[in-house]
Scaffold this motif. Sequence first.
Motif, PDB file in Angstrom:
ATOM      1  N   MET A   1      38.083  23.365  43.270  1.00 40.19           N
ATOM      2  CA  MET A   1      37.785  24.258  44.381  1.00 40.19           C
ATOM      3  C   MET A   1      37.530  25.651  43.833  1.00 40.19           C
ATOM      4  N   THR A   2      36.495  26.318  44.327  1.00 38.19           N
ATOM      5  CA  THR A   2      36.152  27.657  43.877  1.00 38.19           C
ATOM      6  C   THR A   2      37.058  28.686  44.527  1.00 38.19           C
ATOM      7  N   ARG A   3      37.582  29.576  43.707  1.00 36.70           N
ATOM      8  CA  ARG A   3      38.420  30.647  44.231  1.00 36.70           C
ATOM      9  C   ARG A   3      37.582  31.885  44.487  1.00 36.70           C
ATOM     10  N   SER A   4      38.026  32.682  45.442  1.00 36.94           N
ATOM     11  CA  SER A   4      37.353  33.943  45.728  1.00 36.94           C
ATOM     12  C   SER A   4      37.513  34.881  44.553  1.00 36.94           C
ATOM     13  N   SER A   5      36.453  35.601  44.202  1.00 37.12           N
ATOM     14  CA  SER A   5      36.534  36.552  43.104  1.00 37.12           C
ATOM     15  C   SER A   5      37.391  37.752  43.462  1.00 37.12           C
ATOM     16  N   ALA A   6      37.757  37.880  44.744  1.00 35.98           N
ATOM     17  CA  ALA A   6      38.553  39.034  45.166  1.00 35.98           C
ATOM     18  C   ALA A   6      39.936  39.028  44.567  1.00 35.98           C
ATOM     19  N   ASP A   7      40.439  37.835  44.168  1.00 39.98           N
ATOM     20  CA  ASP A   7      41.782  37.811  43.613  1.00 39.98           C
ATOM     21  C   ASP A   7      41.781  37.958  42.099  1.00 39.98           C
ATOM     22  N   GLY A   8      40.595  38.138  41.525  1.00 40.04           N
ATOM     23  CA  GLY A   8      40.505  38.386  40.100  1.00 40.04           C
ATOM     24  C   GLY A   8      40.495  37.123  39.264  1.00 40.04           C
ATOM     25  N   SER A   9      40.468  35.953  39.878  1.00 42.29           N
ATOM     26  CA  SER A   9      40.479  34.710  39.118  1.00 42.29           C
ATOM     27  C   SER A   9      39.064  34.235  38.879  1.00 42.29           C
ATOM     28  N   GLY A  10      38.943  33.268  37.975  1.00 43.87           N
ATOM     29  CA  GLY A  10      37.637  32.752  37.620  1.00 43.87           C
ATOM     30  C   GLY A  10      37.029  31.931  38.723  1.00 43.87           C
ATOM     31  N   ALA A  11      35.747  31.616  38.540  1.00 39.38           N
ATOM     32  CA  ALA A  11      35.041  30.867  39.566  1.00 39.38           C
ATOM     33  C   ALA A  11      35.542  29.435  39.648  1.00 39.38           C
ATOM     34  N   GLN A  12      35.939  28.860  38.507  1.00 38.32           N
ATOM     35  CA  GLN A  12      36.412  27.486  38.508  1.00 38.32           C
ATOM     36  C   GLN A  12      37.814  27.438  37.911  1.00 38.32           C
ATOM     37  N   GLY A  13      38.712  26.695  38.571  1.00 43.72           N
ATOM     38  CA  GLY A  13      40.059  26.514  38.034  1.00 43.72           C
ATOM     39  C   GLY A  13      40.839  27.803  37.986  1.00 43.72           C
ATOM     40  N   ALA A  14      41.715  27.887  36.985  1.00 45.63           N
ATOM     41  CA  ALA A  14      42.589  29.052  36.880  1.00 45.63           C
ATOM     42  C   ALA A  14      42.499  29.652  35.486  1.00 45.63           C
ATOM     43  N   GLU A  15      41.251  29.750  34.938  1.00 46.32           N
ATOM     44  CA  GLU A  15      41.098  30.277  33.589  1.00 46.32           C
ATOM     45  C   GLU A  15      41.566  31.718  33.489  1.00 46.32           C
ATOM     46  N   THR A  16      41.349  32.489  34.549  1.00 43.90           N
ATOM     47  CA  THR A  16      41.739  33.889  34.547  1.00 43.90           C
ATOM     48  C   THR A  16      42.882  34.095  35.533  1.00 43.90           C
ATOM     49  N   PRO A  17      43.970  34.736  35.109  1.00 46.16           N
ATOM     50  CA  PRO A  17      45.090  34.954  36.035  1.00 46.16           C
ATOM     51  C   PRO A  17      44.644  35.759  37.255  1.00 46.16           C
ATOM     52  N   SER A  18      45.157  35.392  38.407  1.00 45.88           N
ATOM     53  CA  SER A  18      44.829  36.124  39.619  1.00 45.88           C
ATOM     54  C   SER A  18      45.520  37.470  39.616  1.00 45.88           C
ATOM     55  N   ILE A  19      45.085  38.352  40.492  1.00 44.92           N
ATOM     56  CA  ILE A  19      45.704  39.671  40.588  1.00 44.92           C
ATOM     57  C   ILE A  19      47.155  39.554  41.023  1.00 44.92           C
ATOM     58  N   LEU A  20      47.472  38.518  41.829  1.00 49.00           N
ATOM     59  CA  LEU A  20      48.859  38.308  42.255  1.00 49.00           C
ATOM     60  C   LEU A  20      49.719  37.892  41.062  1.00 49.00           C
ATOM     61  N   THR A  21      49.179  37.014  40.217  1.00 51.28           N
ATOM     62  CA  THR A  21      49.905  36.603  39.016  1.00 51.28           C
ATOM     63  C   THR A  21      50.165  37.794  38.115  1.00 51.28           C
ATOM     64  N   LYS A  22      49.159  38.641  37.947  1.00 51.40           N
ATOM     65  CA  LYS A  22      49.324  39.829  37.113  1.00 51.40           C
ATOM     66  C   LYS A  22      50.373  40.776  37.700  1.00 51.40           C
ATOM     67  N   ALA A  23      50.393  40.898  39.022  1.00 55.08           N
ATOM     68  CA  ALA A  23      51.375  41.772  39.663  1.00 55.08           C
ATOM     69  C   ALA A  23      52.791  41.271  39.401  1.00 55.08           C
ATOM     70  N   PHE A  24      52.973  39.949  39.467  1.00 56.25           N
ATOM     71  CA  PHE A  24      54.306  39.405  39.201  1.00 56.25           C
ATOM     72  C   PHE A  24      54.662  39.497  37.717  1.00 56.25           C
ATOM     73  N   ASP A  25      53.672  39.339  36.843  1.00 53.48           N
ATOM     74  CA  ASP A  25      53.926  39.556  35.409  1.00 53.48           C
ATOM     75  C   ASP A  25      54.420  40.980  35.176  1.00 53.48           C
ATOM     76  N   LEU A  26      53.828  41.910  35.879  1.00 54.29           N
ATOM     77  CA  LEU A  26      54.232  43.309  35.747  1.00 54.29           C
ATOM     78  C   LEU A  26      55.636  43.534  36.291  1.00 54.29           C
ATOM     79  N   LEU A  27      55.947  42.962  37.447  1.00 58.77           N
ATOM     80  CA  LEU A  27      57.284  43.120  38.030  1.00 58.77           C
ATOM     81  C   LEU A  27      58.347  42.488  37.133  1.00 58.77           C
ATOM     82  N   HIS A  28      58.007  41.355  36.516  1.00 56.17           N
ATOM     83  CA  HIS A  28      58.963  40.679  35.645  1.00 56.17           C
ATOM     84  C   HIS A  28      59.193  41.429  34.336  1.00 56.17           C
ATOM     85  N   ALA A  29      58.356  42.428  34.051  1.00 56.13           N
ATOM     86  CA  ALA A  29      58.575  43.235  32.847  1.00 56.13           C
ATOM     87  C   ALA A  29      59.842  44.072  32.969  1.00 56.13           C
ATOM     88  N   PHE A  30      60.214  44.414  34.201  1.00 58.46           N
ATOM     89  CA  PHE A  30      61.482  45.114  34.421  1.00 58.46           C
ATOM     90  C   PHE A  30      62.628  44.133  34.196  1.00 58.46           C
TER      91      PHE A  30
END
Length: 269
Positions: A1-30
């Motif tokens: 299924m194609t993901r919307s480019s608005a979340d920062g992920s790739g067109a196919q699959g999950a090759e690129t982390p979404s913006i939500l994933t990146k936000a949680f990666d950042l929060l987990h840095a604390f």
Amino acid sequence: MTRSSADGSGAQGAETPSILTKAFDLLHAFNPHERVMTLSELSRASGLPKSTVHRLLARLVDLGAVEHHRSGYKIGVGLLQLGASTPAGYMRDLAMPYLANLHRWTGQTVAFAVLREFDVVYLEKLAPTDSPSSIAQVGSRLPANCTAIGKILLAHENLDDLADFLPSPMPGMTPQSVTDVATLVDQLRTARGEGVARETDEAQLGLSCVATGLVMNGFAIGAVSVGFPTGTAMPAQLESALRDTASKVVKDVEAGLAKGRGHWFPREI
């Protein structure tokens, strides 16, 4: 299924982390050791580019998830409100008076935790001011097989099937940790029969622990433990006091669930 480019992920699959994933990666840095961090520190800890961290921080500050600090950034108290709104947070609130009584009676460290997959997550910890430094803190997530509180939670799972799902070998935290699945399951059967689990130097050298579960409908919805320096003589009534504490918390939880909250906990509770 194609993901919307608005979340920062790739067109196919999950090759690129979404913006939500990146936000949680950042929060987990604390973490409990780095509660205030600069943009550069957050970039290194999260593995994200500074430009991405800068954009994420601006949005997270707007949402109240992160707050400015004079020397950097810190987790926002808005996240505390979300965490306190969980069913586990409700159970922790009910348990607090009984945990405090157990802490005063033993003079040792009392912890309260729940099981998440094969890890134990600490919801509360009451420790004496002169207690040894411990890796178990509120919010900490540790391998359940290394802790007494985790073992008693695992002990109330389906032990006939558990061995098929546990990672083999299991993670260890000290040379004393039980990492062999068959050995662990044998210990869990004993713990289930006795109603308590014990460990010595398995999570942290120099520290021991005894724990019992909050059992409802045969399932441990949480657990309470008493931790102490290895070799410390503990009262003969310790296990009885642990069971009594757990029983009182369960009684209050059951009373609360009877008020239309029965769907808050699993296993038909």
